[in-house]
Design an enzyme around this catalytic site. Sequence first.
Site, PDB file in Angstrom:
ATOM      1  N   LEU A 264      32.124 -37.035 -15.913  1.00 26.20           N
ATOM      2  CA  LEU A 264      30.847 -37.699 -16.094  1.00 26.20           C
ATOM      3  C   LEU A 264      29.938 -36.740 -16.845  1.00 26.20           C
ATOM      4  CD1 LEU A 264      32.216 -39.575 -14.149  1.00 26.20           C
ATOM      5  CD2 LEU A 264      30.128 -39.695 -12.813  1.00 26.20           C
ATOM      6  N   ASP A 265      29.361 -37.221 -17.924  1.00 25.40           N
ATOM      7  CA  ASP A 265      28.617 -36.362 -18.838  1.00 25.40           C
ATOM      8  C   ASP A 265      27.194 -36.891 -18.990  1.00 25.40           C
ATOM      9  OD1 ASP A 265      27.713 -34.750 -20.859  1.00 25.40           O
ATOM     10  OD2 ASP A 265      29.004 -35.605 -22.414  1.00 25.40           O
ATOM     11  N   THR A 266      26.227 -36.206 -18.359  1.00 27.09           N
ATOM     12  CA  THR A 266      24.836 -36.668 -18.466  1.00 27.09           C
ATOM     13  C   THR A 266      24.244 -36.361 -19.836  1.00 27.09           C
ATOM     14  OG1 THR A 266      23.971 -34.609 -17.523  1.00 27.09           O
ATOM     15  CG2 THR A 266      24.440 -36.412 -15.979  1.00 27.09           C
TER      16      THR A 266
END
Length: 427
Positions: A119-121
Amino acid sequence: MATNISPICFIPFLIFLLFGALVQAIPTNNHGTDGSNIASRSIKVDLKTNPNYVPNGVAAYAHALKKWSSKTPGELAESLAAMGGSMFGELGATSVKGDREFLSSVGFGTPFQFLDVYLDTGSSDVWVYSSLTQAEDVGNHSTWVIAHSKTATPVENGTWIVQYSDGSAAYGKVFTDSINLGDVIIDKATIEAAISVSDEFISDEDIDGIFGLAYSLPNRASPQQPTVMSALLPLLSQPLFTIDLRHNSSNGAYTFGYIDGTRFLSDSGEHVHYTPLANGSTFWQFEFVSVHIGGTNDVHNDSFSAIADTGTSLMLLHSEVAKLYYDAVPGAQYNYTTSGGIWTYPCHTLPALPDFELGFANGFVVTVPGRYMNYSVFPYAEDTCVGGLQVIPDDDPQILGDVFLKSVYAVFDAGEAQIGFAKKDLD
Ligand SMILES: *[C@@H]1O[C@H](CO)[C@@H](O)[C@H](O)[C@H]1NC(C)=O
Ligand SMILES: *[C@@H]1O[C@H](CO)[C@@H](O)[C@H](O)[C@H]1NC(C)=O
Ligand SMILES: *[C@@H]1O[C@H](CO)[C@@H](O)[C@H](O)[C@H]1NC(C)=O
Ligand SMILES: *[C@@H]1O[C@H](CO)[C@@H](O)[C@H](O)[C@H]1NC(C)=O
Ligand SMILES: *[C@@H]1O[C@H](CO)[C@@H](O)[C@H](O)[C@H]1NC(C)=O
Ligand SMILES: *[C@@H]1O[C@H](CO)[C@@H](O)[C@H](O)[C@H]1NC(C)=O
Ligand SMILES: *[C@@H]1O[C@H](CO)[C@@H](O)[C@H](O)[C@H]1NC(C)=O
């Protein structure tokens, strides 16, 4: 870099040369629980005394139901619908390769095919290895087999191409299908199926895709498609998600739609301290006001700006701040090369690295413990180590990556356009 979507495009090249995919983004699994924990868990919830902690009763109850009840998913869905219909869920995050990446298991298609993604903010595209990915790029990666999904629908003429700040890239075709994100089900979500990926991804066998969760950044699909983030938020019981990355551990988690008071020190009166997002920001960007090192070296600046990015392993701060830190590290050197520089120090002549503290206007201080500041060994000189804090050019926004985020409990609150941090027990 025509398609670059990241703010961190000018990071000294050397860092990437040395670590490849390590500096760019990343995040597994839900952990089963046995019935024997039920009693103690319930007691802990009942005893919560923090006056600042505002429980969301419905969400908490539904969460507990999901976790503990023996109802089937269909029965649960009915109970939850009767309670308001909104969704929430928890997704595990497992550290791999010495915290270089945190992986989570996300389902794609009908029935769900689970892949390990991070998961890449700091980006907005949700892409996966797929049945379209050319054989030489697939290697041992798991793939989303499009023909095995009853609900996969191609977007007419839909293509995508993403290039990340470290030079890694991928492209492919666009579909819509269902996603299972920690039991939050997003129907008709934009899923980008890879045709080809760059060497950085091919050589990283742990990652089957990237799941972008940037605040309000468009994705790179053409014709333009809604982001998964924009489809996710309205489904949630509260339009927020939280991040609890755990050093060298598989106990980390993302929660969607609720704040998990058991993941920070709410029992000790701790609460979430919020800072507004920068006006107009498409990233999770906000201001901090001070840096303290080892309790002595201080710098104050009311307008230090930073982006919280799970997709970056390191903290990347302006040269003045980095220098201030390494001034407190005996033997530290900035090793210049033609393509950039990197802060290193002797691995073994130190008792310990100093803590790094970052202060916010709301008075809250996040402490990154010294042991989290020792990132890795420097492969080109003996007994030399590389710090978890490196330099980004002064014109670029500063990046608070996993080294920072694993030190706190973080709330990414899209509804209120704010980010919140709370103290937690560190391992
Ligand atoms: C796949 O994994 C096997 C066993 O771990 C390994 O021997 C092989 O080299 C890997 N293949 C690729 C293409 O990386
Ligand atoms: C898709 O591409 C074809 C051929 O270029 C074109 O005729 C058609 O109008 C396009 N459809 C859309 C929805 O853009
Ligand atoms: C990570 O955890 C494993 C087992 O829990 C331990 O053997 C190892 O030393 C730890 N590594 C670091 C860098 O803390
Ligand atoms: C955003 O703009 C509003 C109105 O100009 C201002 O009151 C607010 O302080 C700004 N917020 C931030 C985080 O700069
Ligand atoms: C404060 O930080 C901002 C952004 O990092 C920078 O542009 C500015 O020059 C700094 N001001 C001082 C007085 O250091
Ligand atoms: C880099 O700096 C370290 C000190 O941190 C020094 O010992 C080493 O020789 C330097 N290496 C290179 C390649 O410059
Ligand atoms: C930093 O980590 C390396 C291994 O990655 C270890 O050999 C070294 O002793 C550590 N140094 C400090 C100061 O913690």
